[in-house]
Design a protein around this motif. Structure first.
Motif, PDB file in Angstrom:
ATOM      1  N   GLY A 192      14.162  16.623  -3.346  1.00 56.23           N
ATOM      2  CA  GLY A 192      13.837  17.574  -4.416  1.00 56.23           C
ATOM      3  C   GLY A 192      12.596  17.164  -5.178  1.00 56.23           C
ATOM      4  N   ALA A 193      11.999  16.025  -4.795  1.00 54.58           N
ATOM      5  CA  ALA A 193      10.846  15.507  -5.544  1.00 54.58           C
ATOM      6  C   ALA A 193       9.613  16.374  -5.350  1.00 54.58           C
ATOM      7  N   ASN A 194       9.496  17.075  -4.199  1.00 56.58           N
ATOM      8  CA  ASN A 194       8.287  17.899  -4.004  1.00 56.58           C
ATOM      9  C   ASN A 194       8.286  19.060  -5.007  1.00 56.58           C
ATOM     10  N   ASP A 252      12.210   6.623 -22.155  1.00 57.11           N
ATOM     11  CA  ASP A 252      11.965   8.015 -21.762  1.00 57.11           C
ATOM     12  C   ASP A 252      12.373   8.182 -20.297  1.00 57.11           C
ATOM     13  N   PRO A 253      13.311   9.075 -20.007  1.00 55.79           N
ATOM     14  CA  PRO A 253      13.763   9.234 -18.609  1.00 55.79           C
ATOM     15  C   PRO A 253      12.687   9.819 -17.688  1.00 55.79           C
ATOM     16  N   PHE A 254      11.557  10.254 -18.260  1.00 56.60           N
ATOM     17  CA  PHE A 254      10.504  10.862 -17.442  1.00 56.60           C
ATOM     18  C   PHE A 254       9.938   9.870 -16.434  1.00 56.60           C
ATOM     19  N   ARG A 255       9.828  10.291 -15.173  1.00 53.88           N
ATOM     20  CA  ARG A 255       9.163   9.478 -14.152  1.00 53.88           C
ATOM     21  C   ARG A 255       8.091  10.333 -13.504  1.00 53.88           C
ATOM     22  N   LEU A 256       7.074   9.690 -12.953  1.00 54.41           N
ATOM     23  CA  LEU A 256       6.043  10.448 -12.247  1.00 54.41           C
ATOM     24  C   LEU A 256       6.624  10.890 -10.912  1.00 54.41           C
ATOM     25  N   MET A 257       6.976  12.139 -10.781  1.00 56.14           N
ATOM     26  CA  MET A 257       7.572  12.632  -9.544  1.00 56.14           C
ATOM     27  C   MET A 257       6.520  12.611  -8.440  1.00 56.14           C
ATOM     28  N   GLY A 258       6.934  12.151  -7.263  1.00 60.74           N
ATOM     29  CA  GLY A 258       5.983  12.009  -6.162  1.00 60.74           C
ATOM     30  C   GLY A 258       5.395  10.625  -6.107  1.00 60.74           C
ATOM     31  N   PHE A 259       5.858   9.753  -7.031  1.00 64.10           N
ATOM     32  CA  PHE A 259       5.401   8.350  -6.997  1.00 64.10           C
ATOM     33  C   PHE A 259       6.579   7.423  -6.745  1.00 64.10           C
ATOM     34  N   GLY A 260       6.322   6.342  -6.066  1.00 66.91           N
ATOM     35  CA  GLY A 260       7.344   5.318  -5.820  1.00 66.91           C
ATOM     36  C   GLY A 260       8.180   5.641  -4.601  1.00 66.91           C
ATOM     37  N   HIS A 261       8.812   4.609  -4.099  1.00 61.55           N
ATOM     38  CA  HIS A 261       9.648   4.782  -2.908  1.00 61.55           C
ATOM     39  C   HIS A 261      10.552   3.578  -2.780  1.00 61.55           C
ATOM     40  N   ARG A 262      11.782   3.810  -2.315  1.00 55.53           N
ATOM     41  CA  ARG A 262      12.722   2.721  -2.144  1.00 55.53           C
ATOM     42  C   ARG A 262      12.205   1.705  -1.110  1.00 55.53           C
ATOM     43  N   VAL A 263      11.498   2.208  -0.089  1.00 59.22           N
ATOM     44  CA  VAL A 263      11.060   1.290   0.980  1.00 59.22           C
ATOM     45  C   VAL A 263       9.554   1.027   0.909  1.00 59.22           C
ATOM     46  N   TYR A 264       8.757   2.090   0.782  1.00 58.85           N
ATOM     47  CA  TYR A 264       7.306   1.876   0.802  1.00 58.85           C
ATOM     48  C   TYR A 264       6.858   1.165  -0.476  1.00 58.85           C
ATOM     49  N   LYS A 265       6.386  -0.026  -0.330  1.00 58.87           N
ATOM     50  CA  LYS A 265       5.806  -0.726  -1.494  1.00 58.87           C
ATOM     51  C   LYS A 265       4.299  -0.829  -1.231  1.00 58.87           C
ATOM     52  N   ASN A 266       3.841   0.161  -0.486  1.00 62.85           N
ATOM     53  CA  ASN A 266       2.426   0.336  -0.197  1.00 62.85           C
ATOM     54  C   ASN A 266       2.280   1.846  -0.085  1.00 62.85           C
ATOM     55  N   LYS A 307      -6.624  13.230 -10.131  1.00 60.57           N
ATOM     56  CA  LYS A 307      -6.938  12.405 -11.320  1.00 60.57           C
ATOM     57  C   LYS A 307      -5.725  11.529 -11.680  1.00 60.57           C
ATOM     58  N   LEU A 308      -4.522  12.119 -11.597  1.00 61.01           N
ATOM     59  CA  LEU A 308      -3.296  11.365 -11.916  1.00 61.01           C
ATOM     60  C   LEU A 308      -3.141  10.208 -10.945  1.00 61.01           C
ATOM     61  N   GLU A 309      -3.400  10.478  -9.678  1.00 58.60           N
ATOM     62  CA  GLU A 309      -3.285   9.424  -8.656  1.00 58.60           C
ATOM     63  C   GLU A 309      -4.248   8.283  -8.990  1.00 58.60           C
ATOM     64  N   LYS A 310      -5.473   8.644  -9.343  1.00 60.33           N
ATOM     65  CA  LYS A 310      -6.497   7.616  -9.629  1.00 60.33           C
ATOM     66  C   LYS A 310      -6.075   6.781 -10.841  1.00 60.33           C
ATOM     67  N   ILE A 311      -5.668   7.469 -11.921  1.00 58.55           N
ATOM     68  CA  ILE A 311      -5.280   6.749 -13.152  1.00 58.55           C
ATOM     69  C   ILE A 311      -4.074   5.852 -12.884  1.00 58.55           C
ATOM     70  N   ALA A 312      -3.071   6.407 -12.193  1.00 64.27           N
ATOM     71  CA  ALA A 312      -1.837   5.635 -11.953  1.00 64.27           C
ATOM     72  C   ALA A 312      -2.133   4.404 -11.114  1.00 64.27           C
ATOM     73  N   LEU A 313      -3.006   4.560 -10.113  1.00 55.93           N
ATOM     74  CA  LEU A 313      -3.247   3.442  -9.197  1.00 55.93           C
ATOM     75  C   LEU A 313      -4.155   2.386  -9.820  1.00 55.93           C
ATOM     76  N   ASP A 368       5.918  13.410  -1.196  1.00 54.52           N
ATOM     77  CA  ASP A 368       6.179  14.589  -2.033  1.00 54.52           C
ATOM     78  C   ASP A 368       5.050  14.886  -3.009  1.00 54.52           C
ATOM     79  N   PHE A 369       4.099  13.930  -3.143  1.00 56.43           N
ATOM     80  CA  PHE A 369       3.092  14.118  -4.201  1.00 56.43           C
ATOM     81  C   PHE A 369       2.158  15.282  -3.888  1.00 56.43           C
TER      82      PHE A 369
END
Ligand code: SDX
Length: 444
Positions: A281-283, A311-325, A357-363, A378-379
């Motif tokens: 549902g993240a997409n 704050d329960p807000f998370r950046l949807m489309g970011f992070g992964h249980r397995v991918y740490k890259n 822009k969000l991707e650039k700032i977050a990274l 999903d991003f």
């Protein structure tokens, strides 16, 4: 292979003569270690409870291999995803979705003749029983299409009794073909029902993705020919979402299937699990988040919220249980996104500007870098699917259409595993110890 316990050990992992030693209450226990063809070794603890009287404790299964599988391999550190050994980018660049379906189901890329036969078998099963139309009228028009998918897919077992005996290889095969063939039809019907348009029958002269676009966007009053660029992008999106090792929805399908439930009921359970915003549902959630951000000027405030533990807000489309890259699928998805936006003439999509822009700032932000939170599949998929003409509520439905082949391949591998038994995890109980019943007149 000398193995302890009832479990005979994985069928084809090699016993590399290593073992793991556990010392507990002054006693020492040895557990065999197995090596896969690639990836981490596993410690076989299937006799742990029998030997020690203890369970392991691993909520969320972050350190647990729930099964042996030959289907999909992920290396989260290196950002690698292989379907039956083939890198996802090579399959996405050179193949098509039904070829990937064949590969996931049977383990090898098909010859030309095998591909034609498989394509023919799937094409001939794309229609659904005419009476299934009536299921839809029971839903409100504004029902979420994922609610419809859970219900209608589960109801397939009420129509296709000749492919519910899971002990019969022939019935397992026909159920697999039916699921792959009928999911796009049911998904398109869910979409048409939600917008009040008539259902569109599948066309056997179109390929899988083009047929899906046709069933979603054709209307009876005029001809509709799917745009080949958009159909190719849709096909690519299906390939990227086809399977992903033992993720939450696949583990749901395996656990449901371990009780010998019929395949349609198991896929319906997988759809229900995929619906969650932390998973498939993240997409939908990611696009809603980008639209809520609304302007690149607002990004810092949202990044601040994502980092705020209160704050329960998370950046949807970011992070992964397995991918740490970087999720390898996200890179291809981003490329897809550009091609579709160009084809539909919205390459200046403001939401895409915000996403970039969000991707650039977050990274560049330590919080995300330290936690190795990168964009996942999903991003960018939400932006692409919206450009293809789908409403946000259909995004996870499309994910389910693609993931059906992965669920079916994993379900079949589990059913055909000679070691297969009903899944039955245990627990750490911290509730009340035994206590006597208190009649109501004696309660405080
Ligand atoms: C899919 O498993 C699969 O293979 C799934 C999938 C597939 O193909 O089947 O790849 C599809 O589900 C992709 C993931 C889609 N979900 C989202 O995009 C939702 C947003 N992501 C998060 O909910 C989260 O990243 C998860 C659920 C994806 C992963 O959760 P984890 O591994 O349990 O991460 P975590 O909760 O342990 O997070 C570690 C830290 C925490 O902070 P600290 O406690 O260490 O301070 O990172 C933080 C989290 O708070 N964190 C985030 C974040 N994700 C994790 N902070 C802000 N935004 C985020 N998105």
């Amino acid at each position: 292979m000398s193995l302890s316990g009832d479990f005979k050990g994985p069928a084809s992992a090699t016993d590399n003569q290593k073992s793991a030693t556990l010392t507990l209450d002054g006693k020492t226990y040895e557990f065999p270690v197995y090596q896969g063809s690639v990836g981490p070794d596993v410690i076989d603890i299937s006799s742990l409870y029998k030997d020690t009287g203890c369970f392991t404790f691993d909520p969320g299964f972050t350190s647990t291999a729930s099964c042996e599988s030959k289907i999909t391999f992920i290396d989260g550190e290196k950002g690698i995803l292989l379907y039956r050994g083939y890198p996802i980018d090579q399959l996405a660049e050179n193949g098509h979705f039904l070829e990937t379906c064949y590969l996931l189901l049977y383990g090898e890329l098909p010859s030309k003749a095998e591909m034609e036969d498989f394509e023919q078998r799937v094409t001939r099963h794309t229609m659904v029983h005419e009476q299934m139309n009536r299921f839809f009228t029971g839903f409100r028009r504004d029902a979420h299409p994922m609610a419809i998918m859970v219900g209608v897919v589960g109801a397939l077992s009420a129509f296709y009794h000749d492919s519910t005996d899971i002990s019969d290889p022939k019935q397992r095969e026909i159920a697999a073909i039916r699921m792959i063939a009928k999911m796009p039809t049911i998904a398109a019907m869910a979409y048409k029902y939600s917008i009040g348009q008539p259902f569109v029958y599948p066309r056997n002269d179109l390929d899988y993705a083009a047929n899906f676009l046709h069933m979603c966007f054709a209307v009876p009053c005029e001809d509709y020919e799917p745009d080949p660029v958009l159909a190719a992008a849709m096909d690519n999106i299906f390939i990227l979402h086809a399977d992903h090792e033992q993720n939450a929805s696949t583990s749901t399908v395996r656990l449901a299937g371990s009780s010998a439930a019929n395949p349609f009921a198991c896929i319906s359970a997988g759809i229900a699990s995929l619906w969650g915003p932390a998973h498939g549902g993240a997409n939908e959630a990611a696009l809603k988040m980008l639209e809520e951000i609304g302007s690149v000027d607002n990004i810092p405030a949202y990044v601040k919220r994502a980092k705020d533990k209160d704050d329960p807000f998370r950046l949807m489309g970011f992070g992964h249980r397995v991918y740490k890259n970087y999720d390898p699928r996200a890179k291809i998805m981003q490329q897809n996104c550009h091609e579709v936006l160009e084809a539909v003439g919205v390459d200046k999509d403001p939401t895409l500007q915000i996403a970039r822009k969000l991707e650039k700032i977050a990274l560049e932000d330590d919080y995300f870098v330290e936690r190795k939170l990168y964009p996942n599949i999903d991003f960018y998929s939400g932006i692409t699917l919206r450009a293809l003409g789908f409403p946000t509520s259909m995004f996870t439905v499309l994910f389910a259409v693609a993931r059906t082949v992965g669920w079916i391949a994993q379900w079949r591998e589990m059913i055909e595993d000679p070691e297969q038994r009903i899944g039955r995890p245990r627990q750490l109980y911290t509730g009340s110890a035994e206590r006597p019943y208190v009649p109501v007149e004696k309660r405080g």
